[in-house]
Design a protein around this motif. Sequence first.
Motif, PDB file in Angstrom:
ATOM      1  N   TYR A 164       0.819  -1.207   0.000  1.00 30.48           N
ATOM      2  CA  TYR A 164       0.000   0.000   0.000  1.00 30.48           C
ATOM      3  C   TYR A 164       0.861   1.267   0.000  1.00 30.48           C
ATOM      4  O   TYR A 164       0.472   2.303   0.538  1.00 30.48           O
ATOM      5  CB  TYR A 164      -0.929   0.007   1.222  1.00 30.48           C
ATOM      6  N   ALA A 165       2.039   1.186  -0.597  1.00 31.01           N
ATOM      7  CA  ALA A 165       2.959   2.325  -0.563  1.00 31.01           C
ATOM      8  C   ALA A 165       2.376   3.548  -1.260  1.00 31.01           C
ATOM      9  O   ALA A 165       2.621   4.687  -0.839  1.00 31.01           O
ATOM     10  CB  ALA A 165       4.289   1.944  -1.204  1.00 31.01           C
ATOM     11  N   THR A 166       1.626   3.352  -2.316  1.00 32.39           N
ATOM     12  CA  THR A 166       1.076   4.485  -3.059  1.00 32.39           C
ATOM     13  C   THR A 166       0.057   5.255  -2.230  1.00 32.39           C
ATOM     14  O   THR A 166       0.097   6.484  -2.148  1.00 32.39           O
ATOM     15  CB  THR A 166       0.420   4.014  -4.368  1.00 32.39           C
ATOM     16  N   SER A 167      -0.851   4.542  -1.554  1.00 35.64           N
ATOM     17  CA  SER A 167      -1.859   5.207  -0.724  1.00 35.64           C
ATOM     18  C   SER A 167      -1.308   5.581   0.645  1.00 35.64           C
ATOM     19  O   SER A 167      -1.781   6.528   1.281  1.00 35.64           O
ATOM     20  CB  SER A 167      -3.076   4.296  -0.552  1.00 35.64           C
ATOM     21  N   GLY A 168      -0.322   4.819   1.113  1.00 34.68           N
ATOM     22  CA  GLY A 168       0.263   5.084   2.419  1.00 34.68           C
ATOM     23  C   GLY A 168      -0.565   4.566   3.581  1.00 34.68           C
ATOM     24  O   GLY A 168      -0.219   4.784   4.736  1.00 34.68           O
ATOM     25  N   LYS A 169      -1.652   3.846   3.311  1.00 36.16           N
ATOM     26  CA  LYS A 169      -2.525   3.392   4.392  1.00 36.16           C
ATOM     27  C   LYS A 169      -1.900   2.213   5.136  1.00 36.16           C
ATOM     28  O   LYS A 169      -1.127   1.424   4.578  1.00 36.16           O
ATOM     29  CB  LYS A 169      -3.890   3.003   3.850  1.00 36.16           C
ATOM     30  N   ALA A 170      -2.242   2.121   6.410  1.00 35.58           N
ATOM     31  CA  ALA A 170      -1.758   1.021   7.228  1.00 35.58           C
ATOM     32  C   ALA A 170      -2.531  -0.249   6.905  1.00 35.58           C
ATOM     33  O   ALA A 170      -3.670  -0.205   6.421  1.00 35.58           O
ATOM     34  CB  ALA A 170      -1.908   1.368   8.707  1.00 35.58           C
ATOM     35  N   VAL A 171      -1.924  -1.387   7.185  1.00 35.18           N
ATOM     36  CA  VAL A 171      -2.592  -2.680   7.024  1.00 35.18           C
ATOM     37  C   VAL A 171      -3.357  -2.963   8.310  1.00 35.18           C
ATOM     38  O   VAL A 171      -2.768  -3.031   9.395  1.00 35.18           O
ATOM     39  CB  VAL A 171      -1.583  -3.804   6.746  1.00 35.18           C
ATOM     40  N   GLY A 172      -4.659  -3.111   8.197  1.00 32.33           N
ATOM     41  CA  GLY A 172      -5.497  -3.285   9.377  1.00 32.33           C
ATOM     42  C   GLY A 172      -6.155  -4.647   9.442  1.00 32.33           C
ATOM     43  O   GLY A 172      -5.938  -5.520   8.589  1.00 32.33           O
ATOM     44  N   SER A 207       4.552  -2.897   2.827  1.00 33.14           N
ATOM     45  CA  SER A 207       5.324  -1.724   2.396  1.00 33.14           C
ATOM     46  C   SER A 207       5.010  -0.499   3.249  1.00 33.14           C
ATOM     47  O   SER A 207       5.726   0.503   3.168  1.00 33.14           O
ATOM     48  CB  SER A 207       5.058  -1.417   0.919  1.00 33.14           C
ATOM     49  N   THR A 208       3.958  -0.558   4.049  1.00 33.70           N
ATOM     50  CA  THR A 208       3.639   0.542   4.972  1.00 33.70           C
ATOM     51  C   THR A 208       3.806   0.022   6.403  1.00 33.70           C
ATOM     52  O   THR A 208       4.867  -0.463   6.751  1.00 33.70           O
ATOM     53  CB  THR A 208       2.220   1.081   4.718  1.00 33.70           C
ATOM     54  N   VAL A 209       2.773   0.137   7.232  1.00 37.37           N
ATOM     55  CA  VAL A 209       2.851  -0.330   8.613  1.00 37.37           C
ATOM     56  C   VAL A 209       1.606  -1.158   8.939  1.00 37.37           C
ATOM     57  O   VAL A 209       0.604  -1.099   8.229  1.00 37.37           O
ATOM     58  CB  VAL A 209       2.965   0.844   9.614  1.00 37.37           C
ATOM     59  N   ALA A 210       1.683  -1.893  10.014  1.00 38.14           N
ATOM     60  CA  ALA A 210       0.519  -2.604  10.535  1.00 38.14           C
ATOM     61  C   ALA A 210      -0.183  -1.712  11.549  1.00 38.14           C
ATOM     62  O   ALA A 210       0.470  -1.012  12.335  1.00 38.14           O
ATOM     63  CB  ALA A 210       0.949  -3.908  11.197  1.00 38.14           C
ATOM     64  N   SER A 211      -1.496  -1.716  11.535  1.00 37.00           N
ATOM     65  CA  SER A 211      -2.248  -0.907  12.487  1.00 37.00           C
ATOM     66  C   SER A 211      -2.106  -1.484  13.895  1.00 37.00           C
ATOM     67  O   SER A 211      -1.786  -2.664  14.080  1.00 37.00           O
ATOM     68  CB  SER A 211      -3.724  -0.853  12.090  1.00 37.00           C
TER      69      SER A 211
END
Length: 298
Positions: free
Chosen positions: A66-74, A98-102
Amino acid sequence: MIDYKEISDGDAWEAFAHDYLLALGLVVDVPPGRGPDGGRDILVKETLKGKLASQSFTWVVSCKHYATSGKAVGTEHETNITDRLSQHKADGFIGFYSTVASAALIERLKDLRDQGKIAEFKIYDGSHIESGFHDVGLSGVLLKHLPTSHTALRPIHPLLGKYLPLECEICGTDLLKRSVGGENLGVMVFGQKAHNRVESLHFVCRGECDQQMSHRVRAQGLTDGWNDISDFCNPLIYLRHLITYVNETRKDPERYSEAAHRRMLDLFLAVSQRTLRQTNAEDRQAYFDADMIARMGI
């Protein structure tokens, strides 16, 4: 800083995860395939070694890009975790993001572990993945999948297949590894006698360590001086220092003591692992062939 947007889509991210985990020493048992939630899963194995016995441990790897949107993985993105482990007869869960985990997802994974429904979990988020490139052995993965970031980061790549550290002589810190994270590589403290003859060379951290080393050098009756080792990570300055050193020793063979000369060679060899381009198998074979011919006196 690594820009994960270089990786175009989810399929390419899975290929990156495959190569990254393989480089860490895990065995890829099953390549990317669809999981029950529609997400991609990879199965990797490692051997857990005890004092008396060893056992195989299987991980389900879930890849989310989700690098393009930058949203966390939830939790809404990671469903049916226990079902997926059961389907693959796996023990643990790895999130490769590619981002972070919520925070909610981390809490859910902790609960599953505490309840004994999964043996363990590990999250490789963007920051954790990047920190892996500060170590040795992953440079080729970075170059293959994130070439622009590779150029900016300039990770360590052992030129001859074996890593050569550059340790602080006071505290033992590996200056070369630390420098990949953006910290100063350190300083070279040298001790000189009359007529500018360099008797000793020492590599230390900047600050307290170089102050201690300067004190030691002066206690030996030598004049101390220093150079910033970080300059050597610039290919052009590295080349300038190398040419200067060759010219100095050609003009005055007694300019450096034997011990100082050996330490200077240690510096050029160690820093070359960050400064020179990454070698491939053909480069190394050509080097060994040339070295063998030289040893034969041909």
